[in-house]
Write a protein that holds these residues in place. Structure first.
Motif, PDB file in Angstrom:
ATOM      1  N   PRO A 110       0.817  -1.213   0.000  1.00  0.00           N
ATOM      2  CA  PRO A 110       0.000   0.000   0.000  1.00  0.00           C
ATOM      3  C   PRO A 110       0.848   1.259   0.000  1.00  0.00           C
ATOM      4  CG  PRO A 110       0.020  -1.007   2.172  1.00  0.00           C
ATOM      5  CD  PRO A 110       0.701  -1.980   1.253  1.00  0.00           C
ATOM      6  N   ILE A 111       0.340   2.314  -0.626  1.00  0.00           N
ATOM      7  CA  ILE A 111       0.982   3.627  -0.573  1.00  0.00           C
ATOM      8  C   ILE A 111       0.721   4.215   0.806  1.00  0.00           C
ATOM      9  CG2 ILE A 111       1.137   5.901  -1.641  1.00  0.00           C
ATOM     10  CD1 ILE A 111       2.021   3.578  -3.415  1.00  0.00           C
ATOM     11  N   ASP A 112       1.762   4.677   1.469  1.00  0.00           N
ATOM     12  CA  ASP A 112       1.655   5.110   2.854  1.00  0.00           C
ATOM     13  C   ASP A 112       1.984   6.597   2.972  1.00  0.00           C
ATOM     14  OD1 ASP A 112       1.463   5.241   5.588  1.00  0.00           O
ATOM     15  OD2 ASP A 112       3.428   4.325   5.958  1.00  0.00           O
ATOM     16  N   THR A 113       1.021   7.439   2.638  1.00  0.00           N
ATOM     17  CA  THR A 113       1.172   8.885   2.804  1.00  0.00           C
ATOM     18  C   THR A 113      -0.102   9.442   3.438  1.00  0.00           C
ATOM     19  OG1 THR A 113       0.203   9.490   0.672  1.00  0.00           O
ATOM     20  CG2 THR A 113       2.555   8.975   0.694  1.00  0.00           C
ATOM     21  N   PRO A 114      -0.002  10.592   4.116  1.00  0.00           N
ATOM     22  CA  PRO A 114      -1.200  11.206   4.699  1.00  0.00           C
ATOM     23  C   PRO A 114      -2.277  11.507   3.668  1.00  0.00           C
ATOM     24  CG  PRO A 114       0.781  12.205   5.613  1.00  0.00           C
ATOM     25  CD  PRO A 114       1.226  11.331   4.483  1.00  0.00           C
ATOM     26  N   ASP A 115      -1.854  11.797   2.419  1.00  0.00           N
ATOM     27  CA  ASP A 115      -2.819  12.141   1.377  1.00  0.00           C
ATOM     28  C   ASP A 115      -3.707  10.966   0.985  1.00  0.00           C
ATOM     29  OD1 ASP A 115      -1.903  14.718   1.284  1.00  0.00           O
ATOM     30  OD2 ASP A 115      -0.575  14.392  -0.432  1.00  0.00           O
ATOM     31  N   GLN A 116      -3.296   9.756   1.350  1.00  0.00           N
ATOM     32  CA  GLN A 116      -4.111   8.595   1.001  1.00  0.00           C
ATOM     33  C   GLN A 116      -5.469   8.620   1.687  1.00  0.00           C
ATOM     34  OE1 GLN A 116      -2.430   7.668  -1.828  1.00  0.00           O
ATOM     35  NE2 GLN A 116      -3.099   5.608  -1.307  1.00  0.00           N
ATOM     36  N   ASP A 117      -5.599   9.415   2.742  1.00  0.00           N
ATOM     37  CA  ASP A 117      -6.881   9.537   3.439  1.00  0.00           C
ATOM     38  C   ASP A 117      -7.810  10.543   2.765  1.00  0.00           C
ATOM     39  OD1 ASP A 117      -6.070   7.693   5.347  1.00  0.00           O
ATOM     40  OD2 ASP A 117      -5.134   9.228   6.598  1.00  0.00           O
ATOM     41  N   GLU A 118      -7.256  11.292   1.780  1.00  0.00           N
ATOM     42  CA  GLU A 118      -8.068  12.266   1.044  1.00  0.00           C
ATOM     43  C   GLU A 118      -8.512  11.629  -0.268  1.00  0.00           C
ATOM     44  OE1 GLU A 118      -8.926  15.158   2.255  1.00  0.00           O
ATOM     45  OE2 GLU A 118      -7.705  14.937   4.062  1.00  0.00           O
ATOM     46  N   PRO A 119      -9.808  11.431  -0.458  1.00  0.00           N
ATOM     47  CA  PRO A 119     -10.276  10.718  -1.661  1.00  0.00           C
ATOM     48  C   PRO A 119      -9.755  11.294  -2.969  1.00  0.00           C
ATOM     49  CG  PRO A 119     -12.076  10.969  -0.102  1.00  0.00           C
ATOM     50  CD  PRO A 119     -10.921  11.790   0.432  1.00  0.00           C
ATOM     51  N   ASP A 120      -9.642  12.629  -3.057  1.00  0.00           N
ATOM     52  CA  ASP A 120      -9.217  13.217  -4.326  1.00  0.00           C
ATOM     53  C   ASP A 120      -7.698  13.254  -4.480  1.00  0.00           C
ATOM     54  OD1 ASP A 120      -8.850  15.092  -2.353  1.00  0.00           O
ATOM     55  OD2 ASP A 120      -9.461  16.798  -3.573  1.00  0.00           O
ATOM     56  N   GLN A 121      -6.956  12.786  -3.454  1.00  0.00           N
ATOM     57  CA  GLN A 121      -5.498  12.752  -3.531  1.00  0.00           C
ATOM     58  C   GLN A 121      -4.937  11.332  -3.474  1.00  0.00           C
ATOM     59  OE1 GLN A 121      -3.432  15.458  -3.975  1.00  0.00           O
ATOM     60  NE2 GLN A 121      -5.327  16.590  -4.292  1.00  0.00           N
ATOM     61  N   ALA A 122      -5.756  10.360  -3.166  1.00  0.00           N
ATOM     62  CA  ALA A 122      -5.298   8.987  -3.019  1.00  0.00           C
ATOM     63  C   ALA A 122      -4.760   8.442  -4.345  1.00  0.00           C
ATOM     64  CB  ALA A 122      -6.430   8.102  -2.513  1.00  0.00           C
ATOM     65  N   LEU A 123      -3.667   7.684  -4.252  1.00  0.00           N
ATOM     66  CA  LEU A 123      -2.995   7.135  -5.426  1.00  0.00           C
ATOM     67  C   LEU A 123      -2.955   5.610  -5.364  1.00  0.00           C
ATOM     68  CD1 LEU A 123       0.075   9.563  -5.478  1.00  0.00           C
ATOM     69  CD2 LEU A 123      -1.877   9.642  -7.044  1.00  0.00           C
ATOM     70  N   ALA A 124      -2.874   4.995  -6.538  1.00  0.00           N
ATOM     71  CA  ALA A 124      -2.713   3.549  -6.635  1.00  0.00           C
ATOM     72  C   ALA A 124      -1.926   3.246  -7.902  1.00  0.00           C
ATOM     73  CB  ALA A 124      -4.073   2.850  -6.657  1.00  0.00           C
ATOM     74  N   TRP A 125      -1.172   2.151  -7.893  1.00  0.00           N
ATOM     75  CA  TRP A 125      -0.423   1.756  -9.083  1.00  0.00           C
ATOM     76  C   TRP A 125      -1.373   1.253 -10.165  1.00  0.00           C
ATOM     77  CZ3 TRP A 125       4.350   3.328  -9.345  1.00  0.00           C
ATOM     78  CH2 TRP A 125       5.106   3.488  -8.174  1.00  0.00           C
ATOM     79  N   GLY A 126      -1.103   1.683 -11.395  1.00  0.00           N
ATOM     80  CA  GLY A 126      -1.940   1.252 -12.501  1.00  0.00           C
ATOM     81  C   GLY A 126      -1.357   1.668 -13.836  1.00  0.00           C
ATOM     82  N   ASP A 127      -2.117   1.454 -14.876  1.00  0.00           N
ATOM     83  CA  ASP A 127      -1.731   1.823 -16.234  1.00  0.00           C
ATOM     84  C   ASP A 127      -1.845   3.341 -16.371  1.00  0.00           C
ATOM     85  OD1 ASP A 127      -1.520   2.298 -18.964  1.00  0.00           O
ATOM     86  OD2 ASP A 127      -2.739   0.567 -19.528  1.00  0.00           O
ATOM     87  N   PRO A 128      -0.744   4.042 -16.733  1.00  0.00           N
ATOM     88  CA  PRO A 128      -0.833   5.496 -16.874  1.00  0.00           C
ATOM     89  C   PRO A 128      -1.660   5.960 -18.066  1.00  0.00           C
ATOM     90  CG  PRO A 128       1.376   4.717 -17.399  1.00  0.00           C
ATOM     91  CD  PRO A 128       0.624   3.534 -16.900  1.00  0.00           C
ATOM     92  N   HIS A 129      -1.973   5.048 -18.987  1.00  0.00           N
ATOM     93  CA  HIS A 129      -2.817   5.382 -20.142  1.00  0.00           C
ATOM     94  C   HIS A 129      -2.270   6.596 -20.909  1.00  0.00           C
ATOM     95  CE1 HIS A 129      -5.814   2.398 -19.148  1.00  0.00           C
ATOM     96  NE2 HIS A 129      -5.904   2.879 -17.918  1.00  0.00           N
ATOM     97  N   GLN A 130      -1.002   6.501 -21.283  1.00  0.00           N
ATOM     98  CA  GLN A 130      -0.370   7.531 -22.100  1.00  0.00           C
ATOM     99  C   GLN A 130      -0.152   6.975 -23.506  1.00  0.00           C
ATOM    100  OE1 GLN A 130       0.387  10.792 -20.735  1.00  0.00           O
ATOM    101  NE2 GLN A 130      -1.035   9.813 -19.300  1.00  0.00           N
ATOM    102  N   ALA A 131      -0.695   7.671 -24.493  1.00  0.00           N
ATOM    103  CA  ALA A 131      -0.638   7.166 -25.867  1.00  0.00           C
ATOM    104  C   ALA A 131       0.796   6.938 -26.328  1.00  0.00           C
ATOM    105  CB  ALA A 131      -1.341   8.148 -26.798  1.00  0.00           C
ATOM    106  N   GLU A 132       1.711   7.812 -25.888  1.00  0.00           N
ATOM    107  CA  GLU A 132       3.102   7.682 -26.313  1.00  0.00           C
ATOM    108  C   GLU A 132       3.717   6.377 -25.799  1.00  0.00           C
ATOM    109  OE1 GLU A 132       2.033  12.011 -25.939  1.00  0.00           O
ATOM    110  OE2 GLU A 132       1.826  10.219 -24.695  1.00  0.00           O
ATOM    111  N   LEU A 133       3.371   6.003 -24.565  1.00  0.00           N
ATOM    112  CA  LEU A 133       3.848   4.731 -24.016  1.00  0.00           C
ATOM    113  C   LEU A 133       3.177   3.552 -24.703  1.00  0.00           C
ATOM    114  CD1 LEU A 133       3.983   5.472 -20.174  1.00  0.00           C
ATOM    115  CD2 LEU A 133       5.928   4.961 -21.663  1.00  0.00           C
ATOM    116  N   ASP A 134       1.862   3.658 -24.873  1.00  0.00           N
ATOM    117  CA  ASP A 134       1.119   2.564 -25.497  1.00  0.00           C
ATOM    118  C   ASP A 134       1.661   2.251 -26.888  1.00  0.00           C
ATOM    119  OD1 ASP A 134      -0.429   2.508 -23.230  1.00  0.00           O
ATOM    120  OD2 ASP A 134      -2.106   3.612 -24.105  1.00  0.00           O
ATOM    121  N   GLY A 135       2.149   3.289 -27.579  1.00  0.00           N
ATOM    122  CA  GLY A 135       2.628   3.106 -28.944  1.00  0.00           C
ATOM    123  C   GLY A 135       3.907   2.307 -29.064  1.00  0.00           C
ATOM    124  N   VAL A 136       4.643   2.154 -27.969  1.00  0.00           N
ATOM    125  CA  VAL A 136       5.897   1.391 -28.031  1.00  0.00           C
ATOM    126  C   VAL A 136       5.847   0.113 -27.196  1.00  0.00           C
ATOM    127  CG1 VAL A 136       7.344   3.380 -28.588  1.00  0.00           C
ATOM    128  CG2 VAL A 136       6.919   2.803 -26.188  1.00  0.00           C
TER     129      VAL A 136
END
Length: 207
Positions: A110-136
């Motif tokens: 788990p990501i362990d930062t105080p911001d994780q308790d803020e719904p609009d600041q919480a982060l999680a690992w995932g696909d960045p969905h960047q076309a430039e990355l997807d293309g390669v």
């Protein structure tokens, strides 16, 4: 207290000294052990052999920290590029610091930062969905280059200053496809078009 890493040191060294590392880069990310570099020569010296070892490997996936709400990629956090079991971890700070590490991040922790308790600041690992990355994705790396940018400014006294500053990495793939990963004031910026040759220069990573 926020403290940027000095070149040639790792987050672990700061933790041993009882200091808080720079939170937007490694704070709260399990296992993250980046090493700060601030020149092309330093990148080549510290990471050259491992960067060159990416040649001939296929880029299988890209993983980044994304906002839980909306899924947008957070470009001030590390980006993980998986080349068939070898994972390059990349982030930037300021104008000329690049953090590179290899296979240190545990994306299942788990990501362990105080911001994780803020719904609009919480982060999680995932696909960045960047076309430039997807293309390669699925392409095989044929060359790795270190990018530098021509930095100029005029001082108040009229004197001019010029220096080549560390900007990022460029990966060349099959069929001449290129991926630039470079710094814009701590944000990791991704492009696939050739950088302007007048204001950028490249140093190829050799074996």
């Amino acid at each position: 207290m926020r403290l940027a890493l000095h070149p040639g040191t790792t987050a672990h060294a700061y933790a041993d000294a009882g200091l808080q590392t720079y939170d937007h880069v490694m704070f709260g990310i399990a296992g993250y052990e980046p090493e700060a570099t601030d020149s092309a020569n330093e990148v080549l010296s510290v990471h050259g052999p491992r960067l060159h070892a990416l040649v001939g490997r296929r880029l299988e996936s890209a993983t980044g920290l994304c906002f839980v709400i909306g899924g947008a990629w957070c470009s001030t956090q590390p980006l993980i590029l998986d080349f068939g079991g070898t994972r390059l971890e990349l982030a930037f700070d300021g104008f000329d610091q690049m953090y590179l590490s290899w296979d240190t991040i545990d994306v299942d922790a788990p990501i362990d930062t105080p911001d994780q308790d803020e719904p609009d600041q919480a982060l999680a690992w995932g696909d960045p969905h960047q076309a430039e990355l997807d293309g390669v994705l699925g392409a095989v790396a044929r060359q790795v280059r270190v990018l530098e940018h021509d930095f100029r400014f005029e001082r108040a006294d009229g004197q001019h200053f010029q220096a080549w500053i560390l900007a990022g990495l460029e990966l060349l793939f099959d069929d001449g496809r290129a991926l630039q990963l470079y710094n814009v004031i701590s944000e990791l910026t991704i492009a696939t078009h050739p950088a302007d040759s007048d204001t950028w220069r490249r140093q190829a990573v050799r074996g």
